[in-house]
Scaffold this motif. Structure first.
Motif, PDB file in Angstrom:
ATOM      1  N   ALA A  83       0.824  -1.217   0.000  1.00  0.00           N
ATOM      2  CA  ALA A  83       0.000   0.000   0.000  1.00  0.00           C
ATOM      3  C   ALA A  83       0.850   1.254   0.000  1.00  0.00           C
ATOM      4  N   ASP A  84       2.047   1.184   0.592  1.00  0.00           N
ATOM      5  CA  ASP A  84       2.907   2.367   0.648  1.00  0.00           C
ATOM      6  C   ASP A  84       3.579   2.671  -0.686  1.00  0.00           C
ATOM      7  N   GLN A  85       3.391   1.811  -1.684  1.00  0.00           N
ATOM      8  CA  GLN A  85       3.971   2.064  -3.002  1.00  0.00           C
ATOM      9  C   GLN A  85       3.036   2.867  -3.915  1.00  0.00           C
TER      10      GLN A  85
ATOM     11  N   ALA B  74       8.006  17.764  -7.461  1.00  0.00           N
ATOM     12  CA  ALA B  74       8.773  16.698  -6.807  1.00  0.00           C
ATOM     13  C   ALA B  74       8.042  15.365  -6.915  1.00  0.00           C
ATOM     14  N   ASP B  75       6.720  15.381  -6.693  1.00  0.00           N
ATOM     15  CA  ASP B  75       5.927  14.156  -6.849  1.00  0.00           C
ATOM     16  C   ASP B  75       6.044  13.617  -8.269  1.00  0.00           C
ATOM     17  N   PHE B  76       5.948  14.533  -9.240  1.00  0.00           N
ATOM     18  CA  PHE B  76       6.045  14.107 -10.630  1.00  0.00           C
ATOM     19  C   PHE B  76       7.414  13.493 -10.911  1.00  0.00           C
ATOM     20  N   GLY B  77       8.456  14.042 -10.282  1.00  0.00           N
ATOM     21  CA  GLY B  77       9.789  13.487 -10.453  1.00  0.00           C
ATOM     22  C   GLY B  77       9.869  12.049  -9.996  1.00  0.00           C
ATOM     23  N   VAL B  78       9.240  11.733  -8.874  1.00  0.00           N
ATOM     24  CA  VAL B  78       9.224  10.357  -8.367  1.00  0.00           C
ATOM     25  C   VAL B  78       8.451   9.448  -9.325  1.00  0.00           C
TER      26      VAL B  78
ATOM     27  N   GLN C 148      10.419   8.973 -12.565  1.00  0.00           N
ATOM     28  CA  GLN C 148      11.562   8.086 -12.340  1.00  0.00           C
ATOM     29  C   GLN C 148      11.102   6.632 -12.224  1.00  0.00           C
ATOM     30  N   ARG C 149       9.975   6.417 -11.562  1.00  0.00           N
ATOM     31  CA  ARG C 149       9.463   5.044 -11.408  1.00  0.00           C
ATOM     32  C   ARG C 149       9.133   4.448 -12.776  1.00  0.00           C
ATOM     33  N   LEU C 150       8.487   5.224 -13.641  1.00  0.00           N
ATOM     34  CA  LEU C 150       8.147   4.707 -14.965  1.00  0.00           C
ATOM     35  C   LEU C 150       9.397   4.538 -15.827  1.00  0.00           C
ATOM     36  N   THR C 151      10.311   5.485 -15.734  1.00  0.00           N
ATOM     37  CA  THR C 151      11.545   5.393 -16.518  1.00  0.00           C
ATOM     38  C   THR C 151      12.344   4.161 -16.132  1.00  0.00           C
ATOM     39  N   ALA C 152      12.360   3.831 -14.844  1.00  0.00           N
ATOM     40  CA  ALA C 152      13.112   2.665 -14.383  1.00  0.00           C
ATOM     41  C   ALA C 152      12.547   1.350 -14.915  1.00  0.00           C
TER      42      ALA C 152
END
Length: 398
Positions: A121-123, A131-135, A138-142
């Motif tokens: 749930a914390d994911q 900053a939120d968009f950066g996370v 980055q998650r999608l790019t990874a």
């Protein structure tokens, strides 16, 4: 040295207040304190960046140092405000006290997060800032370049959820949307307009799971498994929560400033505390009162901020003399769903009436006894070109 005008928040509301005030007063010192870097960007661009292949850096229109220098502002980035003492006219921060002549609260809104069961749930992510968009980016790019094989589940079929669904599906991701309503944008659109949008996004292969919610999120083979309230399961690589925003009133409430759904301000943008003002997504505007919201409403959109900043600047320049009063005109919202362009001006709460379809693509919200008196409208597709003509026909907002 004179005490400064102090602004908390470096979003559109904070920086627009600076811009408007500097048009009137180039001498009064201004200090802007923000928990983030303070870079200026247009928040609405967060939900259509993937289709334009723009990352976080490309969304910044003016770096913090540049805009601070341009408007002669003392910028305190990455600074956490801990308390406001309205009697002493001091803001306390993690790095020390900041006295003020006048204080502007531009604290914005925070994502609503519903409790979820499950070890993952914390994911679940939310995107409400650069900053939120950066996370999120980055998650999608990874996950790599194979967008069609990357599955994104969006919690919420409101304005932000639908905009992200269109953007991500248009960029090639496999998108599923989950919402307890039986149709998308149910709070803004008449049923037939919702049906149009649902079909348009389905044409981009968006999968709809309506009339249910996400109950739990569990890890599963390097991905995520969502269990829905109706018992169905849904696999995803990333889960995005877009179920709405709530005005950030934390600091104001702790300081004893009157708050309801937002920080309560009068028609001059004053709060209940002397020398303290508010605008933006965190403010509850008396100027937006309606029969169903007699003490005012929050308006988390761009145009209300622009209008409020001008009035606020005039009153701050007048040393709190209340020389300007905020009056909202009709401000339709352009919804960024290119699969079906939409302009919506929903009726204010408490207005009695019903949606009347003028033609497919144009709806008016009108009283039964006066169908020619629109309290709101929705336009889709090519009919969006009629927005200004309908604005002129609108009855007063309140």
């Amino acid at each position: 040295m004179d005490q400064p005008l102090l602004i908390i928040g470096a979003g559109l509301a904070g920086w627009q207040a600076v811009r408007e005030f500097r048009k009137l007063d180039t001498a009064t010192p201004i200090t802007l304190v923000t928990a983030d870097a303070g870079d200026f960007y247009a928040k609405p661009t967060l939900s259509n960046a993937f289709g334009q292949k723009r990352g976080p850096a490309q969304l910044v229109t003016t770096p913090a140092a540049t805009i601070a220098q341009t408007f002669n502002v003392t910028l305190l980035p990455h600074t956490q405000v801990t308390a406001i003492d309205t009697a002493a006219q001091v803001v306390h921060t993690a790095t020390g006290p900041l006295p003020y002549r006048d204080l502007v609260l531009a604290t914005g809104a925070q994502p609503i997060r519903v409790p979820l069961a499950g070890a993952a749930a914390d994911q679940v992510l939310s995107v409400n800032s650069l900053a939120d968009f950066g996370v999120f980016h980055q998650r999608l790019t990874a996950l790599g370049e194979a967008a069609p094989n990357i599955r994104i589940a969006i919690m919420g079929a409101g304005l932000i959820g639908c905009e992200f669904a269109n953007d991500l599906a248009g960029a090639g991701y496999a998108v599923a949307v989950v919402d307890p309503s039986d149709r998308p944008l149910a709070a803004l659109l008449p049923p037939t307009a919702s049906a149009q949008l649902q079909a348009a996004l389905a044409g981009l292969s968006v999968q709809w799971h309506l009339g249910t919610t996400v109950h739990s999120v569990e890890p599963l083979d390097g991905a995520l498994s969502l269990t829905l309230g109706n018992g169905q399961t849904l696999a995803a690589d990333v889960v995005l929560s877009a179920i709405g925003l709530r005005a950030d009133t934390t600091l104001a409430q702790a300081a004893g400033i009157a708050c309801e759904r937002g920080i309560v301000v009068n028609r001059q943008l004053q709060t209940s505390a002397p020398h303290v003002w508010a605008l933006g997504d965190g403010a509850q505007y008396a100027s937006a009162a309606s029969p169903g919201a007699p003490t005012g409403r929050t308006l988390p959109y761009v145009m209300p901020i622009m209008a409020a900043a001008k009035v606020l600047a005039a009153n701050l320049f007048g040393s709190g003399a209340n020389i300007a009063t905020l009056e909202f005109v009709a401000m339709p919202v352009a919804i960024k769903t290119p699969a079906l362009p939409i302009v919506a001006h929903p009726p204010a709460p408490g207005h009695l009436g019903a949606w009347v379809e003028q033609t497919l693509g144009e709806w008016w919200f009108a009283p039964a006894d006066a169908p020619e008196r629109a309290h709101g409208f929705v336009l889709t597709g090519p009919h969006t070109s009629k927005r200004m003509a309908l604005v002129k026909q609108m009855v007063p907002v309140a």
